[in-house]
Structures are given as C-alpha cells and as structure tokens.
Write an enzyme that holds these catalytic residues in place. Sequence first.
Site, PDB file in Angstrom:
ATOM      1  N   CYS A   1       0.886  -1.180   0.000  1.00  8.65           N
ATOM      2  CA  CYS A   1       0.000   0.000   0.000  1.00  8.65           C
ATOM      3  C   CYS A   1       0.910   1.212   0.000  1.00  8.65           C
ATOM      4  O   CYS A   1       1.115   1.851   1.033  1.00  8.65           O
ATOM      5  CB  CYS A   1      -0.924  -0.014   1.213  1.00  8.65           C
TER       6      CYS A   1
ATOM      7  N   PRO B   1       1.944   7.694  -0.373  1.00 10.18           N
ATOM      8  CA  PRO B   1       2.563   8.568  -1.376  1.00 10.18           C
ATOM      9  C   PRO B   1       4.022   8.297  -1.685  1.00 10.18           C
ATOM     10  O   PRO B   1       4.577   8.941  -2.558  1.00 10.18           O
ATOM     11  CB  PRO B   1       2.395   9.956  -0.757  1.00 10.18           C
ATOM     12  N   GLY B   2       4.704   7.379  -0.961  1.00 11.44           N
ATOM     13  CA  GLY B   2       5.972   6.910  -1.469  1.00 11.44           C
ATOM     14  C   GLY B   2       7.222   7.126  -0.639  1.00 11.44           C
ATOM     15  O   GLY B   2       8.308   6.713  -1.066  1.00 11.44           O
ATOM     16  N   ASN B   3       7.154   7.738   0.532  1.00  7.15           N
ATOM     17  CA  ASN B   3       8.376   7.928   1.317  1.00  7.15           C
ATOM     18  C   ASN B   3       9.019   6.601   1.704  1.00  7.15           C
ATOM     19  O   ASN B   3      10.239   6.434   1.602  1.00  7.15           O
ATOM     20  CB  ASN B   3       8.081   8.743   2.586  1.00  7.15           C
TER      21      ASN B   3
ATOM     22  N   ASP C   1      -5.369  -3.009  -6.569  1.00  3.76           N
ATOM     23  CA  ASP C   1      -5.827  -3.317  -5.216  1.00  3.76           C
ATOM     24  C   ASP C   1      -5.003  -4.504  -4.735  1.00  3.76           C
ATOM     25  O   ASP C   1      -5.075  -5.597  -5.316  1.00  3.76           O
ATOM     26  CB  ASP C   1      -7.315  -3.652  -5.244  1.00  3.76           C
TER      27      ASP C   1
ATOM     28  N   ASP D   1       2.166  -1.477   4.982  1.00  3.30           N
ATOM     29  CA  ASP D   1       1.794  -0.326   5.809  1.00  3.30           C
ATOM     30  C   ASP D   1       0.401   0.098   5.346  1.00  3.30           C
ATOM     31  O   ASP D   1       0.242   1.059   4.602  1.00  3.30           O
ATOM     32  CB  ASP D   1       2.811   0.813   5.616  1.00  3.30           C
TER      33      ASP D   1
ATOM     34  N   CYS E   1       0.704   3.689  11.484  1.00  5.75           N
ATOM     35  CA  CYS E   1       0.905   4.928  12.252  1.00  5.75           C
ATOM     36  C   CYS E   1      -0.291   5.102  13.177  1.00  5.75           C
ATOM     37  O   CYS E   1      -0.884   6.171  13.279  1.00  5.75           O
ATOM     38  CB  CYS E   1       1.110   6.131  11.348  1.00  5.75           C
TER      39      CYS E   1
END
Length: 420
Positions: free
Chosen positions: A212, A215-217, A264, A284, A349
């Site tokens: 998942c 945004p890519g960090n 998905d 994540d 998180c």
Amino acid sequence: MCKKRGVSLKSLTLAPQNVAKAATHAVVCQTLKFLPVIQQLIAAVDLTGRHPQLTQATAAVLVYEVLFGEGVQSLGPAETAVLAAKAAVTKHLDRLLQAAGVVDARDLLAPASRQPESERPRHVRVNTIKMSVAEALQWLQCPPPAHRRLQSLGADVHVDDLLPDLLVFPPRTDLHAHPLVQNGSWVLQSKASCMPAHALAPESSWTVLDACAAPGNKTTHLAALLGPGFGKVLAFDKDARRLERLRAAATVAGAANVIAQQADFLALDLLAPEYGNVRGVLLDPSCSGSGTAFTRMDHLLPSHGSLGADALDPSFTDERVEALAQFQERALQHALVLPRLERLVYSTCSVYVRENEAVVKACLPFARQRGFSLVAPFPSWPRRGLPVLSEASCLVRTDPVLDGTDGFFVAVFERTAAST
C-alpha cells in the site's frame, strides 16, 4: 499508507488561499491549546451573549491574543468588545488559577496540550541514492558558495543513534525550501516512518513488494536501502492520484528501481509467476492515523478526543477502527502466501491496540502455518509491544510524546521453517 478521513488542522491553516499562513497556523494552534480555559472564561463573562456580532471562534482567538498572545487593537466591534471585557476575563482567569493552586495558565491544560509540536526535533532522511550521509554532513559544514547562508544549519545536527541515514536537526528548523530537499537528496520524514524499511533490512538482490505504497516515502526508502544492484521495489496502490504522487516522488528521488502499478493489493494473485521472486514485503496499510495526530496537530481539535486510555485498552474499538483492523488482517494474511517470501514488515501509524498487537495476534496462527515467526527489530529500542500476546517483546512501538516522533507500530515476520 496511513490516512484519515477529512482534512487536518495543518492543511486548513496552511492552505494556499490563506494569507500569512505561518502566523495563522501558530495563532490557531495556540488558541486550541488554551481552548478549554478560554471557553470557561467566555462563558463566565457571557462574552458572546452580550455581543451577538462575536462568534465563539472569533471570541476564542481574540481572548487568546488578549491574554496570552500579542494583544489586539480596537479595529472593529469584535476587537472592541473583547478589549472591553478584558478586565472581567482576567479576573475570572485569576480565580481559576487560584482554585487550581497554580500560577501559570498552562498548568490548567491537559498534558497533551502542553507538548508543543515545536519541541520535537526535525528529522531528515538522507536519500542515499543521491548522496551519502558523510556527503550530507560535509555539505552542511561547508555548503557550496551559492548556499553559504545555510551554513549555520550544520552547527547543531547529528546522525540519529538508531537509524544511520537519518539526520536530527533542532526543533523548529525549517527545511522545506532547502535545496537538498528540493532536489530529492533529502526527504522530510519522521523517525518513526523510517523504521519500517530499516526493520525489513532487504538484501541488495531482493525483489521487495510495497503493498500500500503511496505517497511513497517508505517506497523510496526501500529503493535506497536496496542500493544500485539488481534489487527492485514493486509498489502498488489502488488510488490513481496517489499513485501519481508516488511516481513523482520516485522520480525526484532517482529511484529507478521502483516499479509502480495501480492495483488493489487484496486482488493480486500473489501465486502468479511475476511474484515468484518476491523476498520481502512492506505492508503499511490504511489505518486510523491516530499516531500522527500530534504531527497533524489534530489532537488540538475539540472533536479529536483523547488517545489515552482508549488507545491502550485492548478491548477498545469503534466501527471505523474495527473495519480498518479487519482489512489489515486480510492484507497481512494475503501477503504471507507469497511462495518465496523471507521477511515481512507490518507497520501502522496508529496507537490503537486493535490495529496493532490485536492484528498480529489474529494472524499469528496463519503465519506459523506458513513457517513464519515474529523476530525483534531494533533490540536497543526501549518501547515494545503491549502484553496482548506472548511475543510482545518482539514488537516495536513509538510514543508520540516520549519519543519526539509519530506514534508507530512495527512487527517483523521472518520465515524460520517450511510451510505446513
């Protein structure tokens, strides 16, 4: 990646249409910190009742500025009304302080509201695709001539004692416009958010799946840890707009070994040949985001409520958290079917037990059938999982107040036996 419904306090106060964004954000945050006290004062002198032109929000901001801020000028009827009530408001504040036996209004606040975001250190991940940590430190000590004005930033920076690619700057250091952030050599990323990729510790030849990803960090962090060898990251996200953000982040980071695909994750056939060489997974998934409330400043909103007892109560859940946890369990079990998988990191998180220890506990029987056991990353880290399962010492938690970073949870599954 973790996300919450709606918008955050930061996104509202720092929106492009706002003039004086930093000042607006600071005043709103401070007003919200003192809001429980301010509301008592407004009610005690019937400020909004006596002055219909005053909304509760306007009155709260103006009372904050009069009592604790930089003051206000009598520019209009709202300011005039609050200034006229200043003596009465101050008198009632003195009564509250006396009744509580304290001398500072901050002592009337809940502990979470006394913990300012500005006290947290600023963390920056060095993108080792573009520069080494040693080169980053050298740049800080002696910037190129065009950036000599930034030399002072190198006076009080150090490498994090746990994560070797993380720089720690003093609180309130503003790095958003720094040239190394702009060109992708540095990534503004919290310490907690950098822990999952390090916990996975992929070997340079691995194919790693980021389930998942947007945004890519964490995706670009995995790419950097793989290095310039033959390793690659298969990054999936089902939202097209978020996937574009990931692709843009990978381009800026120079992460050519990231292969981003819209899909998905739960719908992927992980037994298909194209996933036959996947050795590592970073999962994540979408979560409540409760651990990032302090970073987003949402803990100051009256609607946010407390993270205290609810967060650490193993029986606590609500409709949304339960739905997220059930999705997380499905995603975790789905990832564990990969035939050559060696190591999987599950992270959130969130501070809620239901999304963390309870998800791991629910999936452990299936994981064991597949030959996986929990292993303990970061042995020196003091905060471990809560005693919801016997292997709690293998789990990692970060505390949003005590650790100066977001609230995170990390669990590592490693294949230690053949499937049964």
